[in-house]
Motif scaffolding. Structure first.
Motif, PDB file in Angstrom:
ATOM      1  N   PHE A 142      48.415  44.334  40.782  1.00 50.98           N
ATOM      2  CA  PHE A 142      48.182  43.014  40.204  1.00 50.98           C
ATOM      3  C   PHE A 142      47.255  42.181  41.076  1.00 50.98           C
ATOM      4  N   LEU A 143      47.218  42.481  42.359  1.00 48.30           N
ATOM      5  CA  LEU A 143      46.371  41.729  43.272  1.00 48.30           C
ATOM      6  C   LEU A 143      44.895  42.069  43.111  1.00 48.30           C
ATOM      7  N   ILE A 144      44.551  43.336  42.922  1.00 47.10           N
ATOM      8  CA  ILE A 144      43.138  43.735  42.982  1.00 47.10           C
ATOM      9  C   ILE A 144      42.554  44.177  41.655  1.00 47.10           C
ATOM     10  N   ALA A 145      43.366  44.339  40.612  1.00 44.67           N
ATOM     11  CA  ALA A 145      42.843  44.855  39.338  1.00 44.67           C
ATOM     12  C   ALA A 145      41.708  44.012  38.766  1.00 44.67           C
ATOM     13  N   PRO A 146      41.761  42.672  38.785  1.00 42.90           N
ATOM     14  CA  PRO A 146      40.639  41.903  38.228  1.00 42.90           C
ATOM     15  C   PRO A 146      39.327  42.160  38.950  1.00 42.90           C
ATOM     16  N   ALA A 147      39.364  42.233  40.274  1.00 44.94           N
ATOM     17  CA  ALA A 147      38.135  42.471  41.035  1.00 44.94           C
ATOM     18  C   ALA A 147      37.577  43.858  40.755  1.00 44.94           C
ATOM     19  N   LEU A 148      38.442  44.855  40.614  1.00 48.07           N
ATOM     20  CA  LEU A 148      37.962  46.204  40.293  1.00 48.07           C
ATOM     21  C   LEU A 148      37.302  46.231  38.924  1.00 48.07           C
ATOM     22  N   ALA A 149      37.852  45.474  37.986  1.00 45.65           N
ATOM     23  CA  ALA A 149      37.241  45.410  36.655  1.00 45.65           C
ATOM     24  C   ALA A 149      35.859  44.768  36.721  1.00 45.65           C
ATOM     25  N   GLU A 150      35.704  43.748  37.540  1.00 46.05           N
ATOM     26  CA  GLU A 150      34.385  43.134  37.719  1.00 46.05           C
ATOM     27  C   GLU A 150      33.385  44.128  38.294  1.00 46.05           C
ATOM     28  N   LEU A 151      33.823  44.913  39.275  1.00 48.93           N
ATOM     29  CA  LEU A 151      32.925  45.893  39.879  1.00 48.93           C
ATOM     30  C   LEU A 151      32.475  46.930  38.858  1.00 48.93           C
ATOM     31  N   THR A 152      33.403  47.389  38.035  1.00 51.20           N
ATOM     32  CA  THR A 152      33.049  48.378  37.010  1.00 51.20           C
ATOM     33  C   THR A 152      32.069  47.792  36.012  1.00 51.20           C
ATOM     34  N   LEU A 153      32.338  46.578  35.564  1.00 52.49           N
ATOM     35  CA  LEU A 153      31.446  45.928  34.607  1.00 52.49           C
ATOM     36  C   LEU A 153      30.056  45.713  35.211  1.00 52.49           C
ATOM     37  N   ASN A 154      30.013  45.281  36.463  1.00 53.09           N
ATOM     38  CA  ASN A 154      28.721  45.070  37.122  1.00 53.09           C
ATOM     39  C   ASN A 154      27.929  46.360  37.253  1.00 53.09           C
ATOM     40  N   TYR A 155      28.628  47.464  37.460  1.00 50.07           N
ATOM     41  CA  TYR A 155      27.941  48.755  37.532  1.00 50.07           C
ATOM     42  C   TYR A 155      27.370  49.139  36.173  1.00 50.07           C
ATOM     43  N   VAL A 156      28.175  49.008  35.134  1.00 52.91           N
ATOM     44  CA  VAL A 156      27.737  49.410  33.804  1.00 52.91           C
ATOM     45  C   VAL A 156      26.577  48.553  33.326  1.00 52.91           C
ATOM     46  N   GLU A 157      26.636  47.247  33.567  1.00 50.59           N
ATOM     47  CA  GLU A 157      25.625  46.353  33.017  1.00 50.59           C
ATOM     48  C   GLU A 157      24.393  46.191  33.911  1.00 50.59           C
ATOM     49  N   ARG A 158      24.599  46.280  35.223  1.00 43.65           N
ATOM     50  CA  ARG A 158      23.469  46.001  36.117  1.00 43.65           C
ATOM     51  C   ARG A 158      23.214  47.091  37.154  1.00 43.65           C
ATOM     52  N   GLY A 159      24.016  48.141  37.124  1.00 47.71           N
ATOM     53  CA  GLY A 159      23.818  49.221  38.076  1.00 47.71           C
ATOM     54  C   GLY A 159      24.228  48.891  39.498  1.00 47.71           C
ATOM     55  N   GLN A 160      25.014  47.838  39.690  1.00 48.77           N
ATOM     56  CA  GLN A 160      25.436  47.443  41.033  1.00 48.77           C
ATOM     57  C   GLN A 160      26.482  48.410  41.573  1.00 48.77           C
ATOM     58  N   ILE A 161      26.339  48.780  42.831  1.00 49.03           N
ATOM     59  CA  ILE A 161      27.242  49.720  43.482  1.00 49.03           C
ATOM     60  C   ILE A 161      27.978  49.016  44.617  1.00 49.03           C
ATOM     61  N   ASP A 162      29.286  49.192  44.658  1.00 55.43           N
ATOM     62  CA  ASP A 162      30.082  48.728  45.792  1.00 55.43           C
ATOM     63  C   ASP A 162      30.444  49.970  46.606  1.00 55.43           C
TER      64      ASP A 162
END
Length: 340
Positions: A313-333
């Motif tokens: 519950f602590l990190i799930a929102p941030a992980l979802a942002e990272l996935t979305l950023n990768y799909v839409e903009r190719g950003q890699i963490d």
């Protein structure tokens, strides 16, 4: 690298409607993607790890034992929780200890940030039920908590409102979905994904739900313990959740030893808990990789999000942002993502 796509004929399919999958589905649906969320269980989600979670949003407290990446993801997630569910309680959290655990208490204070020390009077002012119980406490004002069994249906409703579809009792695999569509598949099955990620293991977390009107708490209280911090989390309707053991086993249920420790911890926080009614015992298996860190795996148009361990519950929102950023903009963490 994936190309940005929001066309209905190139959908985003997500497997697993627990906390990881729900946040993925919500953010992708809000971004305009055609989202379908598949869950093998029914709408009650009683078989989900999320059903047994504590729901603490405590990145500062977790810094005592967790890697820095957990704090980074957790702090970002607090912002997303506030943005998407503004009614989320951010009343802070408390850490207390009895004299025999004084050294652990002081170590916790040194290892964490963004807290202030309260004396006995300050603690009583913040939590009147704890008056006279402890000589001081650490107060983390920026932290929050949610009730998983209430907030998960809220997230599901937000997904539907954003145009997403949820299919319960839908036992599918990434291979099934890949055959039927050329869209993106995000696998958030937790331990169910061991058919493709055999390095995953289950770490048991046990909980007890009790009921009493004799104690009122506005925020979680962590009590120092020789083996692990134990906490008391207030719920609605005079309920309190007691957790959280972390046991390297994949059996289910609550052991006698854990029950005694959890109940003893509650009694040590306040004797009135000794007269509380036990409502429920239960446990969930948290999916963890060998390093106990989350991982977003990328293989073409298939993505896996797993290994959230005890920080779902602590990190799930941030992980979802990272996935979305990768799909839409190719950003890699680079700390979280791996190409498979």
């Amino acid at each position: 690298m994936l190309q940005t796509t929001k066309r209905p004929d190139s959908p985003v399919s997500i497997i697993g409607a627990g906390i990881a999958g729900a946040w993925q589905a919500l953010l992708f649906a809000q971004a305009g993607h055609a989202v379908t969320l598949h869950e093998r269980g029914d709408e009650a989600m009683t078989d989900s790890t999320s059903h047994w979670a504590g729901g603490m949003l405590a990145p500062y407290c977790e810094a005592e034992v967790a890697e820095p990446i957990i704090s980074r993801l957790g702090l970002r997630s607090l912002e997303v929780w506030r943005r998407e569910l503004p009614d989320t309680p951010f009343n802070g959290s408390l850490v207390v200890a009895h004299p025999r655990e004084r050294n652990d208490f002081e170590r916790f204070a040194r290892m964490t940030e963004d807290h202030r020390r309260l004396d006995a009077a300050g603690l009583a002012e913040l939590e009147p039920s704890l008056e006279g119980r402890f000589r001081d406490a650490l107060f983390f004002p920026a932290e929050g908590h949610v009730e998983p069994r209430r907030v998960l249906p809220q997230l599901h409703e937000r997904i539907r409102a954003a145009g997403g579809t949820i299919k319960f009792c839908s036992d599918v695999t990434a291979n099934d979905l890949a055959k039927d569509s050329d869209g993106i598949v995000i696998d958030c099955r937790g331990l169910g994904a061991r058919d493709e990620q055999p390095e995953l293991r289950g770490v048991k977390g046990e909980m007890i739900l009790i009921e009493t009107s004799e104690v009122q708490l506005a925020r979680p209280v962590r009590l120092m313990h020789p083996r692990w911090p134990l906490y008391v989390i207030p719920r609605e309707d005079n309920l309190f959740m007691l957790g959280a053991t972390s046991i390297e086993t994949e059996d289910t249920g609550v052991s006698v030893r854990s029950a005694l420790e959890l109940l003893g911890a509650a009694y040590a926080v306040h004797p009135a808990f000794g007269e509380a009614r036990i409502v429920e015992f239960g446990s969930g298996l948290r999916p963890a990789f060998p390093d106990n860190l989350p991982r977003i795996g990328i293989r073409g148009r298939r993505i896996t999000v797993n290994g959230l361990y005890r920080h779902g519950f602590l990190i799930a929102p941030a992980l979802a942002e990272l996935t979305l950023n990768y799909v839409e903009r190719g950003q890699i963490d680079n700390e979280v993502m791996q190409c498979l």
